[in-house]
Design a protein around this motif. Structure first.
Motif, mmCIF file in Angstrom:
data_model
loop_
_atom_site.group_PDB
_atom_site.id
_atom_site.type_symbol
_atom_site.label_atom_id
_atom_site.label_comp_id
_atom_site.label_asym_id
_atom_site.label_seq_id
_atom_site.Cartn_x
_atom_site.Cartn_y
_atom_site.Cartn_z
ATOM 1 N N ASP A 142 0.839 -1.187 0.000
ATOM 2 C CA ASP A 142 0.000 0.000 0.000
ATOM 3 C C ASP A 142 0.883 1.249 0.000
ATOM 4 O OD1 ASP A 142 -1.496 2.254 1.681
ATOM 5 O OD2 ASP A 142 -3.018 0.972 0.747
ATOM 6 N N GLU A 143 0.612 2.171 -0.919
ATOM 7 C CA GLU A 143 1.484 3.329 -1.072
ATOM 8 C C GLU A 143 1.425 4.282 0.108
ATOM 9 O OE1 GLU A 143 0.202 4.902 -4.773
ATOM 10 O OE2 GLU A 143 1.105 3.281 -5.942
ATOM 11 N N THR A 144 0.334 4.257 0.848
ATOM 12 C CA THR A 144 0.191 5.159 1.991
ATOM 13 C C THR A 144 0.756 4.542 3.263
ATOM 14 O OG1 THR A 144 -1.794 6.129 1.007
ATOM 15 C CG2 THR A 144 -1.443 6.499 3.364
ATOM 16 N N THR A 145 0.422 3.297 3.523
ATOM 17 C CA THR A 145 0.824 2.658 4.783
ATOM 18 C C THR A 145 2.077 1.802 4.664
ATOM 19 O OG1 THR A 145 -0.529 0.696 4.359
ATOM 20 C CG2 THR A 145 -1.598 2.577 5.445
ATOM 21 N N GLY A 146 2.417 1.383 3.428
ATOM 22 C CA GLY A 146 3.554 0.469 3.245
ATOM 23 C C GLY A 146 3.239 -0.964 3.613
ATOM 24 N N VAL A 147 1.983 -1.268 3.907
ATOM 25 C CA VAL A 147 1.576 -2.607 4.324
ATOM 26 C C VAL A 147 1.270 -3.464 3.088
ATOM 27 C CG1 VAL A 147 -0.196 -3.924 5.565
ATOM 28 C CG2 VAL A 147 0.692 -1.786 6.527
ATOM 29 N N PHE A 148 1.675 -4.733 3.152
ATOM 30 C CA PHE A 148 1.381 -5.663 2.071
ATOM 31 C C PHE A 148 -0.123 -5.899 2.002
ATOM 32 C CE2 PHE A 148 0.951 -9.977 0.278
ATOM 33 C CZ PHE A 148 1.711 -9.829 -0.890
ATOM 34 N N LYS A 149 -0.667 -5.798 0.780
ATOM 35 C CA LYS A 149 -2.117 -5.894 0.598
ATOM 36 C C LYS A 149 -2.532 -7.355 0.412
ATOM 37 C CE LYS A 149 -1.752 -2.926 -2.766
ATOM 38 N NZ LYS A 149 -2.062 -2.000 -3.892
ATOM 39 N N LEU A 150 -3.215 -7.889 1.406
ATOM 40 C CA LEU A 150 -3.625 -9.293 1.373
ATOM 41 C C LEU A 150 -4.923 -9.511 0.609
ATOM 42 C CD1 LEU A 150 -2.905 -10.172 5.112
ATOM 43 C CD2 LEU A 150 -1.520 -10.815 3.137
ATOM 44 N N THR A 152 -5.810 -8.149 -2.448
ATOM 45 C CA THR A 152 -5.824 -8.048 -3.906
ATOM 46 C C THR A 152 -6.195 -9.420 -4.474
ATOM 47 O OG1 THR A 152 -3.441 -8.443 -3.934
ATOM 48 C CG2 THR A 152 -4.165 -6.166 -4.031
ATOM 49 N N PRO A 153 -6.891 -9.452 -5.600
ATOM 50 C CA PRO A 153 -7.505 -10.713 -6.057
ATOM 51 C C PRO A 153 -6.543 -11.891 -6.162
ATOM 52 C CG PRO A 153 -8.398 -8.882 -7.304
ATOM 53 C CD PRO A 153 -7.299 -8.317 -6.448
ATOM 54 N N GLU A 154 -5.400 -11.721 -6.821
ATOM 55 C CA GLU A 154 -4.510 -12.863 -7.027
ATOM 56 C C GLU A 154 -3.850 -13.308 -5.723
ATOM 57 O OE1 GLU A 154 -1.824 -12.088 -10.280
ATOM 58 O OE2 GLU A 154 -3.231 -13.106 -11.628
ATOM 59 N N VAL A 155 -3.496 -12.346 -4.860
ATOM 60 C CA VAL A 155 -2.924 -12.702 -3.559
ATOM 61 C C VAL A 155 -3.961 -13.457 -2.731
ATOM 62 C CG1 VAL A 155 -2.131 -11.763 -1.354
ATOM 63 C CG2 VAL A 155 -1.180 -10.883 -3.502
ATOM 64 N N ALA A 156 -5.192 -12.976 -2.730
ATOM 65 C CA ALA A 156 -6.254 -13.651 -1.975
ATOM 66 C C ALA A 156 -6.465 -15.073 -2.482
ATOM 67 C CB ALA A 156 -7.550 -12.844 -2.073
ATOM 68 N N LEU A 157 -6.407 -15.263 -3.803
ATOM 69 C CA LEU A 157 -6.552 -16.601 -4.374
ATOM 70 C C LEU A 157 -5.388 -17.494 -3.959
ATOM 71 C CD1 LEU A 157 -7.852 -15.752 -7.959
ATOM 72 C CD2 LEU A 157 -9.092 -17.025 -6.197
ATOM 73 N N ASP A 158 -4.165 -16.953 -3.970
ATOM 74 C CA ASP A 158 -3.011 -17.737 -3.537
ATOM 75 C C ASP A 158 -3.140 -18.170 -2.085
ATOM 76 O OD1 ASP A 158 -1.815 -17.640 -5.970
ATOM 77 O OD2 ASP A 158 -0.056 -16.502 -5.359
ATOM 78 N N LEU A 159 -3.599 -17.265 -1.244
ATOM 79 C CA LEU A 159 -3.738 -17.585 0.175
ATOM 80 C C LEU A 159 -4.862 -18.595 0.415
ATOM 81 C CD1 LEU A 159 -3.224 -14.040 1.726
ATOM 82 C CD2 LEU A 159 -1.658 -15.983 1.875
ATOM 83 N N ALA A 160 -5.812 -18.648 -0.511
ATOM 84 C CA ALA A 160 -6.922 -19.592 -0.360
ATOM 85 C C ALA A 160 -6.523 -21.012 -0.706
ATOM 86 C CB ALA A 160 -8.097 -19.144 -1.230
ATOM 87 N N GLY A 161 -5.358 -21.179 -1.346
ATOM 88 C CA GLY A 161 -4.889 -22.514 -1.694
ATOM 89 C C GLY A 161 -4.938 -22.764 -3.187
ATOM 90 N N GLY A 162 -4.448 -23.926 -3.585
ATOM 91 C CA GLY A 162 -4.385 -24.254 -5.004
ATOM 92 C C GLY A 162 -3.070 -23.798 -5.606
ATOM 93 N N PRO A 163 -2.890 -23.968 -6.916
ATOM 94 C CA PRO A 163 -1.640 -23.582 -7.574
ATOM 95 C C PRO A 163 -1.384 -22.087 -7.418
ATOM 96 C CG PRO A 163 -2.989 -24.940 -9.023
ATOM 97 C CD PRO A 163 -3.848 -24.580 -7.862
ATOM 98 N N PRO A 164 -0.149 -21.692 -7.158
ATOM 99 C CA PRO A 164 0.152 -20.258 -7.013
ATOM 100 C C PRO A 164 -0.077 -19.498 -8.311
ATOM 101 C CG PRO A 164 1.936 -21.620 -6.134
ATOM 102 C CD PRO A 164 1.026 -22.532 -6.897
ATOM 103 N N ARG A 165 -0.294 -18.206 -8.138
ATOM 104 C CA ARG A 165 -0.454 -17.314 -9.289
ATOM 105 C C ARG A 165 0.544 -16.172 -9.244
ATOM 106 N NH1 ARG A 165 -4.955 -19.312 -7.370
ATOM 107 N NH2 ARG A 165 -6.631 -20.077 -8.727
#
Length: 494
Positions: A142-150, A152-165
């Motif tokens: 995030d450009e304001t906070t510097g925090v990694f955005k969990l 965002t669609p592809e990151v959320a899909l990766d965290l949900a499991g299955g093949p990485p994107r």
């Protein structure tokens, strides 16, 4: 023209440099995400030089493509047909040119076709470096906070499991497997054009890992190295007409030729517990003061690049060297460097900022590179805070001349309209401006641009002197043109 492949290497013209090592003996020790033009003319060239040194057969590159579109599939097929070979043609500012075949990449994986093959390569003990050129904005912070955005669609899909994107998904899953197997972790080496790129990669990857498994994240923090680096080489896009010109010059039918200037620089921290190629023997500067080089490059070269692009595009230019040939734009850059940037930069030990300035302007003037201003302007909202904010902050703090920066941001506001001084349209690509930001931009109050999310924390709209200058330049550009406004500015500041 000769088709490029391992079989034809020996029959290319005498003027073409080819790998002088046995490629059949080279094994992938580096996995690289983001096989764009910059990587191909920068890191891969340095690795190619290393492979010419005896005993470095274990440092070949396996390229990984994450995007699944027709263009990336065509690129994958081209690399397979050419045994992962491609040409790099280098042009000096005086027009001298040379072409060489780069053999450092020995495997290429299209991740959407076979995610498990990518994970297997990343998990293999031979893989000791994973490198990244995923763009400045590709680290998902995030450009304001510097925090990694969990979320965002592809990151959320990766965290949900299955093949990485995502690169984060692949890297963290591979590190999980290596930890489970008792295999030592690889080093993650960012080669992207942003400050503290190693620290940025660490934050993104550890944050992603923590969302999966706190214990794994702690292990990555303790065991994985993330060296910082400063990288520099202009690598323009290769449209069909440039591809044809390069291949005609080399007499090689290369489906994926690359083009670069002769200048190349890589300053790298020596932070590689898993081992590394002998970079110091092939021109890489192994130093512990990388931040000093980052500040110098960001606040001089990158800041000048985008400073040239904004008024240059409005004035009708589309090519870098053609824009810089306009004496008004050349004077703008030179004055910015002399008066605004250099006096507020402490350069690296042993480096002359004056000589660096002259090199920057010479490189931008290279006609053979034919670099596109619209390429430089891509995602400007991500670049201005990175490359101009420190200079702006120091100018505001020490009572410096704010006119050039105010003019620059006024030009950015005009650029967002998508029309130049002649009324000709061009594409504006600003993925970081939200719908709310665009509402501010189009709301009719020019100061609202300074209140959009990328710029709000700088407080420019509330700084009376800056806001007055900025509003004046906005009005002048609208009433006359960017070119006439710049000419008046140069007279004022002569």
């Amino acid at each position: 023209m000769k088709k490029l492949s391992s079989k034809t290497l020996g029959s290319l013209g005498a003027a073409i440099a080819v790998p002088g090592y046995d490629r059949s003996a080279v094994r992938p020790g580096i996995v690289h995400f983001g096989l764009g033009n910059f990587h191909r003319v920068h890191q891969a060239v340095y690795v190619d030089r290393c492979l010419h040194k005896p005993g470095n057969e274990g440092w070949g590159i396996c390229g990984v493509e994450l995007i699944d579109v027709p263009a990336t599939r065509a690129k994958a097929e081209a690399y397979r047909a050419q045994d992962c070979l491609y040409t790099v043609t280098e042009y000096a500012p005086d027009g001298a040119a040379s072409t060489r075949v780069i053999g450092a990449m020995v495997d290429y994986l299209h991740a959407p076709d076979d995610p498990e093959a990518v994970l297997a390569r990343l998990s293999h003990a031979d893989t000791r470096i994973v490198s990244l050129t995923i763009t400045e904005g590709g680290y998902n912070l995030d450009e304001t906070t510097g925090v990694f955005k969990l979320d965002t669609p592809e990151v959320a899909l990766d965290l949900a499991g299955g093949p990485p994107r995502t690169a984060f998904g692949y890297i963290v899953e591979a590190l999980r497997r290596r930890r489970e197997q008792g295999t030592k972790p690889f080093t993650v080496m960012s080669c992207d054009n942003l400050r503290h790129n190693g620290g940025t990669a660490r934050k993104a990857i550890v944050s992603f890992a923590r969302a999966r498994d706190a214990g794994l994240a702690a292990w990555i923090e303790a065991e994985v190295d993330f060296p910082n680096s400063m990288v520099d080489r202009i690598a323009p896009q290769i449209p069909p007409e440039v591809k044809e010109r390069l291949n005609k010059r080399s007499d090689i039918d290369d489906a994926v030729p690359a083009l670069g200037e002769t200048f190349s620089q890589w300053v790298l921290e020596d932070d590689f517990r898993a081992g590394r190629p002998p970079f110091e023997e092939v021109g890489v500067e192994m130093r512990d003061d990388v931040p000093a080089f980052e500040f110098m490059k960001g606040r001089m070269l990158n800041a000048s690049h985008i400073l040239l692009a904004m008024p240059g595009i409005l004035m009708g230019y589309r090519i870098v060297h053609q824009a810089l040939a306009d004496t008004r734009l050349h004077r703008l850059l030179e004055t910015f460097l002399d008066r605004d940037a250099i006096p507020r930069i402490e350069g690296p030990k042993g480096v002359s900022l004056e000589e660096y300035k002259n090199a920057v302007l010479e490189r931008f003037s290279n006609p053979a590179i034919n670099d596109q201003l619209l390429r430089i302007a891509f995602d400007t909202t991500a670049k201005i805070p990175v490359f101009h904010s420190k200079t702006l902050e120091m100018l505001l703090a020490d009572g410096g001349d704010l006119r050039r920066e105010a003019f620059f941001l006024a030009c950015f506001g005009a650029y967002l309209t998508g029309k130049d001084d002649r009324g000709e349209a061009f594409d504006v690509v600003e993925p970081r401006l939200s719908e709310q930001d665009w509402e501010l931009v189009r709301g009719g109050n020019p100061l609202d641009l300074l209140r959009t999310s990328p710029f709000a924390k700088l407080g420019l709209a509330e700084h009376m002197e800056f806001a007055k200058l900025y509003a004046g330049y906005v009005a002048s550009i609208q009433a006359t043109s960017a070119g006439q406004t710049l000419a008046a500015l140069l007279v004022e500041t002569a």
